[in-house]
Design a protein around this motif. Sequence first.
Motif, PDB file in Angstrom:
ATOM      1  N   TYR A  49      43.769  18.529  39.815  1.00  0.00           N
ATOM      2  CA  TYR A  49      43.267  17.250  40.317  1.00  0.00           C
ATOM      3  C   TYR A  49      44.187  16.155  39.827  1.00  0.00           C
ATOM      4  CZ  TYR A  49      41.437  17.067  35.577  1.00  0.00           C
ATOM      5  OH  TYR A  49      41.333  17.097  34.220  1.00  0.00           O
ATOM      6  N   GLY A  50      44.348  15.131  40.649  1.00  0.00           N
ATOM      7  CA  GLY A  50      45.086  13.937  40.260  1.00  0.00           C
ATOM      8  C   GLY A  50      44.110  12.798  40.117  1.00  0.00           C
ATOM      9  N   GLY A  95      43.935  15.730  31.045  1.00  0.00           N
ATOM     10  CA  GLY A  95      43.341  14.730  31.923  1.00  0.00           C
ATOM     11  C   GLY A  95      43.848  14.788  33.339  1.00  0.00           C
ATOM     12  N   GLY A  96      44.601  15.815  33.700  1.00  0.00           N
ATOM     13  CA  GLY A  96      45.014  15.960  35.091  1.00  0.00           C
ATOM     14  C   GLY A  96      46.423  15.485  35.347  1.00  0.00           C
ATOM     15  N   ALA A  97      46.873  15.780  36.551  1.00  0.00           N
ATOM     16  CA  ALA A  97      48.231  15.398  36.942  1.00  0.00           C
ATOM     17  C   ALA A  97      48.329  13.898  37.134  1.00  0.00           C
ATOM     18  CB  ALA A  97      48.605  16.122  38.230  1.00  0.00           C
ATOM     19  N   MET A  98      49.515  13.343  36.947  1.00  0.00           N
ATOM     20  CA  MET A  98      49.705  11.899  37.041  1.00  0.00           C
ATOM     21  C   MET A  98      50.133  11.452  38.432  1.00  0.00           C
ATOM     22  SD  MET A  98      51.545  11.120  33.384  1.00  0.00           S
ATOM     23  CE  MET A  98      51.883   9.408  33.763  1.00  0.00           C
ATOM     24  N   TYR A 127      39.565  10.450  39.075  1.00  0.00           N
ATOM     25  CA  TYR A 127      39.163  11.805  38.705  1.00  0.00           C
ATOM     26  C   TYR A 127      39.642  12.154  37.297  1.00  0.00           C
ATOM     27  CZ  TYR A 127      37.741  13.297  43.453  1.00  0.00           C
ATOM     28  OH  TYR A 127      37.110  13.461  44.656  1.00  0.00           O
ATOM     29  N   SER A 128      40.775  11.600  36.883  1.00  0.00           N
ATOM     30  CA  SER A 128      41.277  11.929  35.546  1.00  0.00           C
ATOM     31  C   SER A 128      40.415  11.313  34.444  1.00  0.00           C
ATOM     32  CB  SER A 128      42.739  11.520  35.379  1.00  0.00           C
ATOM     33  OG  SER A 128      42.927  10.172  35.664  1.00  0.00           O
ATOM     34  N   ASP A 129      39.577  10.341  34.808  1.00  0.00           N
ATOM     35  CA  ASP A 129      38.486   9.869  33.945  1.00  0.00           C
ATOM     36  C   ASP A 129      38.954   9.450  32.550  1.00  0.00           C
ATOM     37  OD1 ASP A 129      35.581   9.454  33.669  1.00  0.00           O
ATOM     38  OD2 ASP A 129      35.691  11.018  32.156  1.00  0.00           O
ATOM     39  N   ARG A 130      40.013   8.675  32.518  1.00  0.00           N
ATOM     40  CA  ARG A 130      40.499   8.259  31.200  1.00  0.00           C
ATOM     41  C   ARG A 130      39.584   7.232  30.537  1.00  0.00           C
ATOM     42  NH1 ARG A 130      44.969  10.828  30.053  1.00  0.00           N
ATOM     43  NH2 ARG A 130      45.290   9.556  28.219  1.00  0.00           N
TER      44      ARG A 130
END
Length: 424
Positions: free
Chosen positions: A229-230, A178-181, A348-351
Amino acid sequence: MHDNTLLALPKQHAKGIRNGLPSICSAHPLVIEAALRSGLENDTEVLIEATCNQVNQDGGYTGMTPADFRRFAEGIADKLGFDKSRLILGGDHLGPNPWKHLPANEALAKAATMMKAFVEAGFTKIHLDASMACADDPVALPPSIIAQRAADLAAIAEKSAGPVKPVYIIGTEVPIPGGAMEALDHLQVTRAEDAKETIELHRLAFSSRGLEEAFNRVIGLVVQPGVEYGHEDVIAFKPEEAKDLSAVLKDFPQIVFEAHSTDYQTLTGLSELVEDGFAILKVGPWLTFAMREALYGLDRIACELMDIPSVDTLEATMERVMLNLPKEWEKYYPGNATEQRILRHYSYSDRIRYYWPQPEAQKAFNRLMSNLEGKKIPETLISQFMAPVYQDVVSGKVEATPKELIIATIRKVVDTYARAARQI
């Protein structure tokens, strides 16, 4: 057979033919339908992957075993008339990750069971990833141990395979799913010497187990080309920073690179990745991000066309669902209440993608589709709330019905990858 598509990628790159293959990493039926419709329309094969956390022998967070996932994807293919022999299924990050809280011997035994289930279910692209430390491991596993564990899993896959033997991807250079935090400003591109060492250690580990023939089907290495992406930012691909890494492929003509976290890159960036040997392009959250944009656009259109109480909108429902079940977002999204609310819906991480299967979310989705079914949706509202597909609607390419508008929005992403991969 479709395994030849994967085996051909390194050969093509070695000959100077720059083709790629998008990897659709999603279990949402609308995303899978969009990908298969793109494949049908453009006469291409479609690669769909499931991660070890999504799908495993215990059901994963989707509740599906590998055999269930295959039936699920093939069911959509059948409905569309997509030739199932052109559907490639992949297992991503297959290793002990879902059970890393257990001692290594227990976690690896479960990983072996999972591997058997994936291969027996007909998944032919297998990412061997034993990089994560288990409960009794040192925090940073030595690369040689990672390679040996990966080779052990490959041995299970070889025994479990039918006539079509799987192709393998090795290595890992990815952040949490899900991308960087954290906020991003720079990424360390994989060093050329590290990439070479990973390949060599895996070659030795396979060879020591009598798996030389299987190693000939290792077609990809996961590396970090400098893309990520973050929550609110994207690091774009810079070819000049990855040129030393790209040059490694000259020494290993059987291998291309697999790039994870390529979501939200431009068409130019994705095309440059393929050109430089990052031939397998993973995309996941961007697909469901686009779907959520379409659904929220339809939500606003419905509010304009009819009197819908604010508490009954899809967006309000999703906010309630996420607040009631914060597990999938609260430890990932920092900030005050307003900042967290924005991230819950628009990151962007779209959780938010983890919440669409929830019963209340499904009910709200069905209500929205039902509210708009049979209604004429004015082009002006599509322009206002669903601008990416406005031109396609006006030209007659896309029908202005709720489902077609959602599929068309997801297709914008799918087709960007297909163009970058030179499929269309």
